[in-house]
Design an enzyme around this catalytic site. Structure first.
Site, PDB file in Angstrom:
ATOM      1  N   CYS A 188       0.828  -1.206   0.000  1.00  0.00           N
ATOM      2  CA  CYS A 188       0.000   0.000   0.000  1.00  0.00           C
ATOM      3  C   CYS A 188       0.875   1.273   0.000  1.00  0.00           C
ATOM      4  CB  CYS A 188      -0.994  -0.062   1.151  1.00  0.00           C
ATOM      5  SG  CYS A 188      -2.459   0.923   0.825  1.00  0.00           S
ATOM      6  N   HIS A 197      -3.080  -5.222   1.618  1.00  0.00           N
ATOM      7  CA  HIS A 197      -2.435  -5.487   2.920  1.00  0.00           C
ATOM      8  C   HIS A 197      -2.440  -6.979   3.265  1.00  0.00           C
ATOM      9  CE1 HIS A 197      -2.093  -1.350   4.593  1.00  0.00           C
ATOM     10  NE2 HIS A 197      -3.073  -1.103   3.758  1.00  0.00           N
ATOM     11  N   GLU A 234      -0.828  -8.502   5.434  1.00  0.00           N
ATOM     12  CA  GLU A 234      -0.611  -8.727   6.878  1.00  0.00           C
ATOM     13  C   GLU A 234      -1.917  -8.682   7.670  1.00  0.00           C
ATOM     14  OE1 GLU A 234      -0.142  -6.088   5.187  1.00  0.00           O
ATOM     15  OE2 GLU A 234      -0.654  -4.292   6.331  1.00  0.00           O
TER      16      GLU A 234
HETATM   17  N1  GLN Z   1      -3.694   6.295   0.991  1.00  0.00           N
HETATM   18  C1  GLN Z   1      -2.465   6.102   1.691  1.00  0.00           C
HETATM   19  C2  GLN Z   1      -1.340   6.905   1.060  1.00  0.00           C
HETATM   20  O1  GLN Z   1      -1.540   7.577   0.121  1.00  0.00           O
HETATM   21  C3  GLN Z   1      -2.067   4.635   1.729  1.00  0.00           C
HETATM   22  C4  GLN Z   1      -3.031   3.847   2.579  1.00  0.00           C
HETATM   23  C5  GLN Z   1      -2.473   2.581   3.128  1.00  0.00           C
HETATM   24  O2  GLN Z   1      -1.269   2.370   3.200  1.00  0.00           O
HETATM   25  N2  GLN Z   1      -3.366   1.732   3.569  1.00  0.00           N
HETATM   26  O3  GLN Z   1      -0.248   6.876   1.513  1.00  0.00           O
END
Ligand code: GLN
Length: 194
Positions: A78, A177, A179
């Site tokens: 992410c 994610h 995890e």
């Molecule tokens: N939207 C977040 C960002 O731009 C990322 C979200 C996440 O890691 N779950 O950094």
């Protein structure tokens, strides 16, 4: 094997620690450049890429991370993927100065699926990553969208034909994610790269 490194500047690294512990792999926190000497690989967790980017610069980790990634496996999830990307999509609403590390040949759009309320779980096909056709239940939280994949990266998981994970050698970036579920196949696949 040295422990799995966790970039513990910000984000949900504790869940990653638990996942690797469940597989019998100790982890070690990385918050400064010299701590990279003590780990075999690195996980850049999800969180907030604006903060992550700033903290990477403030701690002097930007160049050391790039050097580490040239010879060690790195997995970004992410916000971690956002940091690993080559570039951010120019159409994104203000990117608040996120400066990606440029480790993976792909372009991402932050919050590409919408806001927090648009977070979702979906079955993704991750055959190239997992080596089996059993789909992976993936959690997307304000996830980035991979809008372009360059020749140096390979799509290893997709959601309805759209890339959600890319790999380049032993560098792996996921928009979701792994995890946050009990399915540890992705961590196992990452450890296989180490
Ligand atoms: N939207 C977040 C960002 O731009 C990322 C979200 C996440 O890691 N779950 O950094």
């Amino acid at each position: 094997m040295k422990p799995v490194g966790l970039l513990t500047l910000q984000g949900d690294y504790e869940k990653h620690r638990q996942a690797f512990a469940a597989l019998g792999h100790p982890t070690r926190n990385v918050r400064r450049p010299n701590e990279l000497d003590d780990v075999s690989c690195l996980v850049i967790p999800g969180g907030e890429s604006t903060t992550l980017s700033r903290l990477i610069d403030r701690t002097g980790l930007r160049e050391p991370l790039r050097e580490f990634a040239a010879s060690h496996p790195v997995m970004g999830t992410c916000a971690g993927l956002i940091m690993m990307a080559r570039e951010l999509d120019g159409e994104a609403p203000a990117d608040f100065g996120v400066a990606p590390l440029g480790l993976l040949d792909c372009t991402v759009r932050r919050n590409g699926y919408g806001r927090q309320i648009d977070s979702f779980t979906a079955e993704v096909a991750a055959g190239p990553l997992l080596g089996d056709d059993d789909p992976f239940s993936a959690v997307f939280i304000r996830a980035p969208r991979i809008v372009d994949v360059g020749p140096a990266a390979e799509v290893v998981a997709d959601l309805d034909g759209e890339p959600v994970a890319v790999r380049s050698g032993s560098l792996l970036g996921l928009t979701f994610h792994p995890e946050l579920t009990d399915d540890l196949r992705i961590q196992r696949a990452f450890l296989d790269l180490v």
